[in-house]
Design a protein around this motif. Structure first.
Motif: not given
Length: 250
Positions: A5, A21-25, A50, A52-54
């Protein structure tokens, strides 16, 4: 991406940030994203944890680092008995030549490839392009390009600067690894295997010859005893015949 991650995000001013990254995807390599997270530092630069992305639509072209062609002595050297790493190379694109010594684990325990650069093993992370491992073999001469990631120990209150313990090269795509030459067919392992097979065959031949010699010896003794027995039988027949003739004549 490297080590699951963790990601290297290149921002518009050619500055690279390490992000956990903490997101699963996870995003794809080369995808433009916006990331928020907790800022932290390893002294050398500011990173995010930790995160979070977009997805994000880029307004400027992504930076394109030209790898620095280096030797292992340019990255790590011995100073007064201490191993010193060049901290300025952290998150920089570099290029190294070496010999493949170990392939990634087939069960996924270690996704890294190890190359020998002037008697020093350098790990190469293939997370972004795992198919590279299918095209190479141990003993190949390769040239690897990628992002240099310095590995540091956790910060401690009594340390002003974190201690660098090593470095990893994270490839960006399959084109980052070029095979310069394949290993020769007669490798040390294959020669030892051939020698072991020949030694085993020689041992089998010696045992077989010994067994045949023992078998021939036993058969010779058996034939000799049978021949002696026949002679003895013939002598007894002759003696009885001779006695019978004498008795008849008498």
């Amino acid at each position: 991406l490297w080590s699951g991650n963790k990601a290297l995000v290149a921002v518009s001013d050619n500055f690279i940030v390490k992000v956990t990254l903490s997101a699963a995807t996870l995003p794809r390599v080369g995808e433009t994203v916006e990331v928020v997270g907790n800022p932290e530092t390893d002294i050398y630069r500011v990173n995010l944890s930790h995160g979070i992305w977009r997805p994000h639509t880029p307004t400027t072209a992504a930076p394109n680092d030209i790898p620095l062609r280096l030797s292992i002595g340019d990255i790590v050297r011995n100073v007064n008995g201490r191993t010193v790493f060049d901290s300025l190379l952290d998150t920089k694109a570099i290029r190294l030549k070496g010999t493949v010594r170990q392939l990634p684990s087939e069960i996924g325990l270690d996704p890294r490839l190890y190359i020998d650069c002037d008697s020093r093993l350098v790990p190469v992370d293939l997370t972004t392009a795992p198919q590279i491992a299918n095209a190479i073999s141990v003993g190949s001469q390769v040239e690897v390009s990628g992002i240099c990631i310095l590995e540091t120990e956790p910060w401690q209150p009594n340390l002003t600067f974190p201690k660098v313990t090593g470095f990893t090269i994270a490839v960006r795509n399959a084109d980052d690894l070029a095979i310069l030459s394949r290993p020769p067919f007669w490798t040390t392992g294959r020669l030892l295997a051939v020698v072991a097979i020949l030694a085993a065959l020689l041992l089998i031949i010696v045992i077989w010859n010994r067994s045949l010699s023992l078998l021939v010896s036993r058969r010779g003794h058996q034939l000799f005893r049978e021949k002696v027995a026949r002679y003895e039988a013939n002598l007894r027949v002759d003696e009885r015949t001779h006695l019978a003739v004498e008795l008849h004549d008498t």
